[in-house]
Design an enzyme around this catalytic site. Sequence first.
Site, PDB file in Angstrom:
ATOM      1  N   SER A 118       0.832  -1.190   0.000  1.00  0.00           N
ATOM      2  CA  SER A 118       0.000   0.000   0.000  1.00  0.00           C
ATOM      3  C   SER A 118       0.869   1.243   0.000  1.00  0.00           C
ATOM      4  O   SER A 118       1.959   1.266   0.556  1.00  0.00           O
ATOM      5  CB  SER A 118      -0.922   0.007   1.220  1.00  0.00           C
ATOM      6  OG  SER A 118      -0.387   0.799   2.251  1.00  0.00           O
ATOM      7  N   LYS A 119       0.379   2.252  -0.649  1.00  0.00           N
ATOM      8  CA  LYS A 119       1.130   3.488  -0.768  1.00  0.00           C
ATOM      9  C   LYS A 119       1.338   4.108   0.611  1.00  0.00           C
ATOM     10  O   LYS A 119       2.388   4.677   0.902  1.00  0.00           O
ATOM     11  CB  LYS A 119       0.365   4.459  -1.655  1.00  0.00           C
ATOM     12  CG  LYS A 119       1.221   5.633  -2.086  1.00  0.00           C
ATOM     13  CD  LYS A 119       0.498   6.492  -3.091  1.00  0.00           C
ATOM     14  CE  LYS A 119       1.478   7.449  -3.766  1.00  0.00           C
ATOM     15  NZ  LYS A 119       0.879   8.149  -4.878  1.00  0.00           N
TER      16      LYS A 119
END
Length: 484
Positions: A247-248
């Site tokens: 995930s960013k």
Amino acid sequence: MKSQPEVRVRIAPSPSGYVHVGTARTAIFNYMFARHYGGKFLVRIENTDEERSDPSFIDAILSAMKWLGLEWDEDIIYQADRCDLYRKYVDELVKSGHGYPCFCTPEVLAADREKAKAEKGDMRYNRRCLNLSADEIAVRKTAGEPFVVRLRIPEGECRFDDLVSGELSRSSNDIEDFIVARSDGSATYNLAVVVDDHLMGITHVIRGNDHITNTFKQIHLYRALGFEVPQFGHVPMILRTDKKKVSKRLGDKDVLQYRNEGILPEAMFNYLCLLGWSPKTDREIYSVDELIAMFTPDNFNPSNAVFDEEKLIAFNQEYIAGKSDHDLAVMVAPLLVEAGLTTKYWLETRWDYLRRVIGALKLRARKIVDFVELSSYFFTSDFKYDPEAAAKQFTPENKPLLDALADRFESLESFTAASIEQCLAALAEGKGLKRGKLIHPTRLAVSGRTAGPSLYEMLEILSQPIVVERLRRASAQIDLTNNP
RNA sequence: GACCCCAUCGUCCAGUGGCCUAGGACGGCGCCCUUUCACGGCGCAAACACGGGUUCGACUCCCGUUGGGGUCACCA
């Protein structure tokens, strides 16, 4: 012989974020699958959520695909352009009785869920609106009451044969009557996906195993719509080192970020192929063509894989070593200019010099950007001496050695690695010293560092005048340090 | 919590009932090569989650436990 229908696969990213390695890997698998079977690889942009979709992400996605060499075959499909199409199928669903209107408001549904959660009960939609009479529906519709359309899930069990995991099944009791059309009439994800996959003639849906629950819902939709169900293959997830989904938020990189950091696309492609799929050999480095030739779905691995950046870099090193000096120079040149170490013009007129520098450094670079740091002293004399090494090498005893070397180098007829070595060896022997006694201060004097390519090769590339000048400068530096 | 998926060295992959005293790669460690750093070569440490079955024989098949992951939106 029975003629096989053409294989048609797709990658369907939503432009609501960046392209992480998981998406890239899924795209690669689809691409290889299509190429292996001589089929088509298509791209569909799932941009129906106006809130979250950002056109700039589309560019990023396509750039990432191009970077990896994933050429798609037909025109890109944009779901946002097809909303009317989806509505048609929603109507069809309602007409055929597979879909039904539901007047429950988001608030009511949220309350239902709260209650179910508190009682540890069933979280699924309770089908409050399943059996409304035609009259009641008509009355509430004319009264302007907003409603969504849900798919009625038939009793029984849904099963399919997955390309990766074999037979998968889920009871209808565990699937709720999900919404296919929102209260504004727009279609939701699952409906749009099924309609598009059908209309695009998709034969194999290869995607992450986080979609398995969607697949069961979609199969019900295929059946309700009377469409032929494609083959599914749910490939394993790519996990972070801490085993969490990428995930960013957690700092996981965009694929293009790897490009900017100097990872070669062929290294990324090759490495990603080996996550969740295996050629089942002892070899790991393969060209794209070789991978395509071997890419069959029976070699999929069903378990999730952790993304190991160190190994990616090892692959990258391997690919850097295999590239020509010229090709590497083309990639490094703009980086050197960007770093302010030289100019475009300077490099263009001294391309051979750049190539030789690259050649000398090739086996020492892990990423393309490393060449900048590794080669700086080849482009500027404005560097600092490694302080620790300077304290050790730039001593009063070593000063005459540097002076002598500078003099001898200056009078050398030809300045080649061989003549340099001979010259240095002769001086060392004359003074009764080991070569290393000369080599180390010389390396420091010309590069400011303790590590680098073979000294003789390095001096030859730098050229006679530069080397002599830097040796004299270092000699002067010794005076400065000792007699301030 | 419910449902689904998964389970071999730290990590990625081989292994498809006897060839396994479990193989390769990355990383780690050591040695060699060497002016340094790399490259290269050689070697070492390192795993079948656990418990039951099935079988003459299980890493391989079945069941359970445990562990990890995923999904449970009028997002995609």
